[in-house]
Design a protein around this motif. Structure first.
Motif, PDB file in Angstrom:
ATOM      1  N   LYS A  10       0.559  -1.155   0.432  1.00  0.00           N
ATOM      2  CA  LYS A  10      -0.069  -0.158   0.443  1.00  0.00           C
ATOM      3  C   LYS A  10       0.629   1.607   0.278  1.00  0.00           C
ATOM      4  CE  LYS A  10      -3.304  -2.698   2.844  1.00  0.00           C
ATOM      5  NZ  LYS A  10      -4.113  -2.284   3.923  1.00  0.00           N
ATOM      6  N   ASP A  11       1.834   1.368   0.823  1.00  0.00           N
ATOM      7  CA  ASP A  11       2.701   2.516   0.664  1.00  0.00           C
ATOM      8  C   ASP A  11       4.179   2.287   0.388  1.00  0.00           C
ATOM      9  OD1 ASP A  11       5.147   4.465   1.680  1.00  0.00           O
ATOM     10  OD2 ASP A  11       4.376   4.355   3.680  1.00  0.00           O
ATOM     11  N   ARG A  12       4.286   2.376  -0.738  1.00  0.00           N
ATOM     12  CA  ARG A  12       5.710   1.709  -1.688  1.00  0.00           C
ATOM     13  C   ARG A  12       7.106   2.278  -0.809  1.00  0.00           C
ATOM     14  NH1 ARG A  12       1.725   0.740  -3.588  1.00  0.00           N
ATOM     15  NH2 ARG A  12       1.082   0.850  -5.453  1.00  0.00           N
ATOM     16  N   ARG A  13       6.836   2.981  -0.357  1.00  0.00           N
ATOM     17  CA  ARG A  13       8.078   2.976   0.895  1.00  0.00           C
ATOM     18  C   ARG A  13       8.337   1.837   1.764  1.00  0.00           C
ATOM     19  NH1 ARG A  13       6.689   8.476   3.570  1.00  0.00           N
ATOM     20  NH2 ARG A  13       4.449   7.505   4.189  1.00  0.00           N
ATOM     21  N   ASP A  14       7.555   1.046   1.720  1.00  0.00           N
ATOM     22  CA  ASP A  14       7.683  -0.344   2.566  1.00  0.00           C
ATOM     23  C   ASP A  14       8.517  -1.083   1.918  1.00  0.00           C
ATOM     24  OD1 ASP A  14       5.923   0.469   4.754  1.00  0.00           O
ATOM     25  OD2 ASP A  14       3.795  -0.302   3.953  1.00  0.00           O
ATOM     26  N   GLU A  48       2.523   3.472 -10.797  1.00  0.00           N
ATOM     27  CA  GLU A  48       1.636   2.910  -9.341  1.00  0.00           C
ATOM     28  C   GLU A  48       0.628   2.509  -9.832  1.00  0.00           C
ATOM     29  OE1 GLU A  48      -0.204   4.003  -6.318  1.00  0.00           O
ATOM     30  OE2 GLU A  48       1.222   5.427  -7.198  1.00  0.00           O
ATOM     31  N   SER A  52       5.580  -4.400  -6.046  1.00  0.00           N
ATOM     32  CA  SER A  52       6.318  -3.829  -4.928  1.00  0.00           C
ATOM     33  C   SER A  52       8.343  -5.128  -5.437  1.00  0.00           C
ATOM     34  CB  SER A  52       5.866  -3.966  -4.036  1.00  0.00           C
ATOM     35  OG  SER A  52       4.940  -2.471  -4.159  1.00  0.00           O
ATOM     36  N   ARG A  83      -0.528  -5.050   5.355  1.00  0.00           N
ATOM     37  CA  ARG A  83       0.703  -3.654   4.300  1.00  0.00           C
ATOM     38  C   ARG A  83       0.337  -4.289   3.251  1.00  0.00           C
ATOM     39  NH1 ARG A  83       5.781  -3.292   7.870  1.00  0.00           N
ATOM     40  NH2 ARG A  83       4.885  -2.156   9.554  1.00  0.00           N
ATOM     41  N   GLU A  85      -1.679  -3.687  -0.515  1.00  0.00           N
ATOM     42  CA  GLU A  85      -2.491  -3.548  -1.351  1.00  0.00           C
ATOM     43  C   GLU A  85      -3.200  -4.844  -2.089  1.00  0.00           C
ATOM     44  OE1 GLU A  85      -3.419  -0.443  -5.277  1.00  0.00           O
ATOM     45  OE2 GLU A  85      -2.193   0.378  -4.033  1.00  0.00           O
TER      46      GLU A  85
END
Length: 93
Positions: A10-14, A48, A52, A83, A85
């Motif tokens: 969900k959070d690309r920084r993860d 987007e 990941s 976490r 998506e």
């Protein structure tokens, strides 16, 4: 056989933040009978609509059953499931 887990955070920084601990977690799969190897591929795209990471495992059919029942798999789902998506699972020869 090959077993792929393709996941989108969900959070690309993860991706960067969690990659070392995910590699460590999957390192324990090598102790599961029938699991031969694993490789974790990180996406090189920031688009987007891209996933990941892709976890590629080489294992036997019995190894897949053992992995599915393992503490590693349970921890993967419990720790990272919320976490994500989305994810896709793909098996092939």
């Amino acid at each position: 056989m090959k077993h792929y887990i393709i996941a989108k955070f969900k959070d690309r920084r993860d991706t960067e933040k969690l990659l070392p601990e995910i590699k460590e977690l999957f390192g324990a799969t090598l102790e599961i009978p029938g699991v031969e190897s694993f490789v974790i591929h990180k996406s090189n795209s920031t688009r987007e609509n891209r996933y990941s990471i892709m976890i590629e495992m080489n294992l036997s059919a019995e190894g897949l059953n053992s992995f599915d029942a393992s503490e590693v798999h349970k921890k993967w789902k419990d720790t990272y499931g919320d976490r994500l998506e989305s994810k896709a699972i793909f098996d092939c020869d």
